[in-house]
Enzyme design. Structure first.
Site, mmCIF file in Angstrom:
data_model
loop_
_atom_site.group_PDB
_atom_site.id
_atom_site.type_symbol
_atom_site.label_atom_id
_atom_site.label_comp_id
_atom_site.label_asym_id
_atom_site.label_seq_id
_atom_site.Cartn_x
_atom_site.Cartn_y
_atom_site.Cartn_z
ATOM 1 N N GLY A 13 0.837 -1.207 0.000
ATOM 2 C CA GLY A 13 0.000 0.000 0.000
ATOM 3 C C GLY A 13 0.862 1.243 0.000
ATOM 4 O O GLY A 13 0.709 2.123 0.847
ATOM 5 N N THR A 15 1.085 3.608 -2.388
ATOM 6 C CA THR A 15 0.730 4.621 -3.402
ATOM 7 C C THR A 15 0.150 5.890 -2.787
ATOM 8 O O THR A 15 -0.097 6.855 -3.493
ATOM 9 C CB THR A 15 -0.320 4.065 -4.391
ATOM 10 O OG1 THR A 15 -1.530 3.785 -3.664
ATOM 11 C CG2 THR A 15 0.168 2.811 -5.090
ATOM 12 N N SER A 16 -0.094 5.891 -1.483
ATOM 13 C CA SER A 16 -0.833 7.009 -0.893
ATOM 14 C C SER A 16 -0.542 7.093 0.597
ATOM 15 O O SER A 16 -0.024 6.131 1.190
ATOM 16 C CB SER A 16 -2.325 6.738 -1.175
ATOM 17 O OG SER A 16 -3.172 7.249 -0.201
ATOM 18 N N GLY A 17 -0.856 8.232 1.184
ATOM 19 C CA GLY A 17 -0.872 8.378 2.641
ATOM 20 C C GLY A 17 0.395 7.928 3.354
ATOM 21 O O GLY A 17 1.522 8.241 2.947
ATOM 22 N N ILE A 18 0.202 7.165 4.406
ATOM 23 C CA ILE A 18 1.297 6.742 5.278
ATOM 24 C C ILE A 18 2.285 5.856 4.513
ATOM 25 O O ILE A 18 3.506 5.996 4.654
ATOM 26 C CB ILE A 18 0.719 5.986 6.500
ATOM 27 C CG1 ILE A 18 -0.026 6.963 7.413
ATOM 28 C CG2 ILE A 18 1.815 5.240 7.259
ATOM 29 C CD1 ILE A 18 -0.854 6.306 8.516
ATOM 30 N N SER A 137 -3.489 0.375 14.973
ATOM 31 C CA SER A 137 -4.414 1.515 15.077
ATOM 32 C C SER A 137 -4.728 1.747 16.540
ATOM 33 O O SER A 137 -4.668 0.813 17.355
ATOM 34 C CB SER A 137 -5.705 1.198 14.313
ATOM 35 O OG SER A 137 -6.727 2.120 14.646
ATOM 36 N N TYR A 150 -13.271 -2.645 12.052
ATOM 37 C CA TYR A 150 -11.903 -2.169 11.825
ATOM 38 C C TYR A 150 -11.076 -2.348 13.104
ATOM 39 O O TYR A 150 -9.954 -2.870 13.073
ATOM 40 C CB TYR A 150 -11.952 -0.699 11.409
ATOM 41 C CG TYR A 150 -10.607 -0.033 11.268
ATOM 42 C CD1 TYR A 150 -9.801 -0.273 10.163
ATOM 43 C CD2 TYR A 150 -10.132 0.848 12.243
ATOM 44 C CE1 TYR A 150 -8.569 0.341 10.025
ATOM 45 C CE2 TYR A 150 -8.902 1.471 12.110
ATOM 46 C CZ TYR A 150 -8.124 1.218 11.004
ATOM 47 O OH TYR A 150 -6.901 1.829 10.869
HETATM 48 N N1 LIG Z 1 -4.664 7.664 8.445
HETATM 49 C C1 LIG Z 1 -4.876 7.342 9.691
HETATM 50 O O1 LIG Z 1 -5.369 8.154 10.468
HETATM 51 C C2 LIG Z 1 -4.516 5.969 10.212
HETATM 52 C C3 LIG Z 1 -4.525 5.783 11.604
HETATM 53 C C4 LIG Z 1 -4.196 4.525 12.113
HETATM 54 C C5 LIG Z 1 -3.866 3.507 11.265
HETATM 55 N N2 LIG Z 1 -3.864 3.710 9.913
HETATM 56 C C6 LIG Z 1 -3.494 2.577 9.063
HETATM 57 O O2 LIG Z 1 -2.412 2.956 8.235
HETATM 58 C C7 LIG Z 1 -2.494 2.265 6.993
HETATM 59 C C8 LIG Z 1 -2.475 3.262 5.839
HETATM 60 O O3 LIG Z 1 -3.565 4.142 5.978
HETATM 61 P P1 LIG Z 1 -3.689 5.510 5.148
HETATM 62 O O4 LIG Z 1 -4.554 6.391 5.962
HETATM 63 O O5 LIG Z 1 -2.357 5.972 4.724
HETATM 64 O O6 LIG Z 1 -4.578 5.004 3.920
HETATM 65 P P2 LIG Z 1 -4.688 5.466 2.385
HETATM 66 O O7 LIG Z 1 -4.312 6.882 2.220
HETATM 67 O O8 LIG Z 1 -6.064 5.033 1.985
HETATM 68 O O9 LIG Z 1 -3.639 4.519 1.688
HETATM 69 C C9 LIG Z 1 -3.858 3.151 1.685
HETATM 70 C C10 LIG Z 1 -2.818 2.506 0.812
HETATM 71 O O10 LIG Z 1 -3.056 1.090 0.842
HETATM 72 C C11 LIG Z 1 -3.306 0.641 -0.468
HETATM 73 N N3 LIG Z 1 -4.307 -0.415 -0.390
HETATM 74 C C12 LIG Z 1 -5.556 -0.359 0.123
HETATM 75 N N4 LIG Z 1 -6.150 -1.552 0.019
HETATM 76 C C13 LIG Z 1 -5.253 -2.359 -0.584
HETATM 77 C C14 LIG Z 1 -5.267 -3.705 -0.974
HETATM 78 N N5 LIG Z 1 -6.356 -4.473 -0.799
HETATM 79 N N6 LIG Z 1 -4.167 -4.233 -1.570
HETATM 80 C C15 LIG Z 1 -3.065 -3.474 -1.770
HETATM 81 N N7 LIG Z 1 -2.987 -2.184 -1.434
HETATM 82 C C16 LIG Z 1 -4.079 -1.645 -0.845
HETATM 83 C C17 LIG Z 1 -3.740 1.845 -1.270
HETATM 84 O O11 LIG Z 1 -3.328 1.680 -2.622
HETATM 85 P P3 LIG Z 1 -4.296 1.602 -3.890
HETATM 86 O O12 LIG Z 1 -5.588 2.277 -3.522
HETATM 87 O O13 LIG Z 1 -3.515 2.301 -4.954
HETATM 88 O O14 LIG Z 1 -4.460 0.137 -4.134
HETATM 89 C C18 LIG Z 1 -2.891 2.937 -0.627
HETATM 90 O O15 LIG Z 1 -1.598 2.924 -1.148
HETATM 91 C C19 LIG Z 1 -3.763 1.398 7.060
HETATM 92 O O16 LIG Z 1 -3.423 0.100 7.477
HETATM 93 C C20 LIG Z 1 -4.594 2.109 8.117
HETATM 94 O O17 LIG Z 1 -5.504 1.249 8.742
HETATM 95 C C21 LIG Z 1 -4.184 4.928 9.368
#
Ligand SMILES: NC(=O)c1ccc[n+]([C@@H]2O[C@H](COP(=O)([O-])OP(=O)(O)OC[C@H]3O[C@@H](n4cnc5c(N)ncnc54)[C@H](OP(=O)(O)O)[C@@H]3O)[C@@H](O)[C@H]2O)c1
Length: 248
Positions: A13, A15-18, A137, A150
């Site tokens: 994952g 491509t985006s965000g963290i 999380s 979740y």
């Molecule tokens: N943001 C927060 O506040 C937060 C807080 C606690 C934990 N987290 C955790 O941190 C992680 C990243 O979160 P984020 O907020 O950065 O999310 P995000 O911006 O939605 O990015 C998610 C990334 O995961 C990829 N992805 C999603 N589903 C996938 C799948 N089935 N197979 C392969 N790649 C997949 C997406 O790529 P594509 O869409 O290009 O496939 C994207 O690169 C997650 O595990 C989330 O639960 C986030």
């Protein structure tokens, strides 16, 4: 000189965000980085941003057979792995009364199955001294309405981290869970109804003692710390980078 010179890292994952911020940071520290995602176009954009010879591999973590493609790509490039960040994942809001079988399976397949089978399938590639970082999380530490499935899936990830750490300690491989508080990413703002992104972020910020949401680079720094020898006496642990959200 970065702290990960001559190392190889996998970020699911990326491509985006963290995940994207972490991949960028690991590459800046000297690692060759493999990133995954579900779309070639988004991967091409990410690889261009990460630079430094990063490699993108299309693979959906919830389609477990797809993870073999990642292993084959790493092997085909002649690499073994020193760092794995199982970041791909996420969830959507649903009250317990509204949870469907599809919601449950999608959330668990992404977060639990994706983490479990990524680690299982890369085991043969892991070098002695490798570091595995699982994305946790703060949700399991609280009772947040509509985040039940979740939260349960991330509680399972935390538990898997302990077992993996115990099973891999004799190979000199460390496993830790990184727990971000609310961080502004497309994944987080995408949970808001159209136009309600700022309101959601403000609500999230209000729940944090530091009264703000986190920046992706703050999480990437913690990933780099857990990935490197700077955290050499940590395994089975949970590192909270949450502005005090579930600490204070
Ligand atoms: N943001 C927060 O506040 C937060 C807080 C606690 C934990 N987290 C955790 O941190 C992680 C990243 O979160 P984020 O907020 O950065 O999310 P995000 O911006 O939605 O990015 C998610 C990334 O995961 C990829 N992805 C999603 N589903 C996938 C799948 N089935 N197979 C392969 N790649 C997949 C997406 O790529 P594509 O869409 O290009 O496939 C994207 O690169 C997650 O595990 C989330 O639960 C986030």
């Amino acid at each position: 000189m970065g702290v990960l010179q001559n190392k190889t890292a996998l970020v699911t994952g990326g491509t985006s965000g963290i995940g994207l911020a972490a991949a960028r940071r690991l590459a800046e520290e000297g690692a060759h980085v493999f990133v995954t995602g579900r779309s070639q176009q988004r991967l091409d954009e990410a690889v261009a941003q990460i630079g430094l010879g990063a490699t993108g591999v299309v693979s959906d973590v919830s389609n477990f057979a797809d993870i073999d493609v990642v292993v084959e790509a790493i092997e085909a490039h002649g690499h073994e792995l020193d760092v794995v960040f199982t970041n791909a994942g996420g969830g959507e809001f649903a009250l317990i009364s509204d949870v469907t079988v599809e919601h449950y399976l999608d959330t668990f397949n992404r977060n639990v199955g994706g983490t479990l089978f990524t680690v299982q399938k890369v085991l043969p590639l892991l070098n002695r001294g490798a570091s595995i970082v699982l994305a946790g999380s703060t949700a399991p530490s609280k009772g947040m309405p509509a985040f039940g499935i979740y939260a349960a899936s991330k509680a399972a990830v935390r538990s898997l981290g302990r077992t993996m750490a115990a099973e891999l300690v004799d190979r000199g491989i460390r496993v830790n869970v990184l727990v971000p508080g609310p961080v502004e990413t497309p994944g987080l703002t995408g949970l808001a109804p159209a136009g309600g992104e700022s309101e959601l972020l403000a609500e999230m910020a209000a729940s944090v003692p530091m009264k703000r949401v986190g920046h992706v680079d703050e999480i990437a720094s913690a990933v780099a710390f857990l990935a490197s020898d700077a955290s050499s006496f940590m395994t089975g642990s949970e590192l909270f980078v949450d502005g005090g959200e579930v600490q204070v």
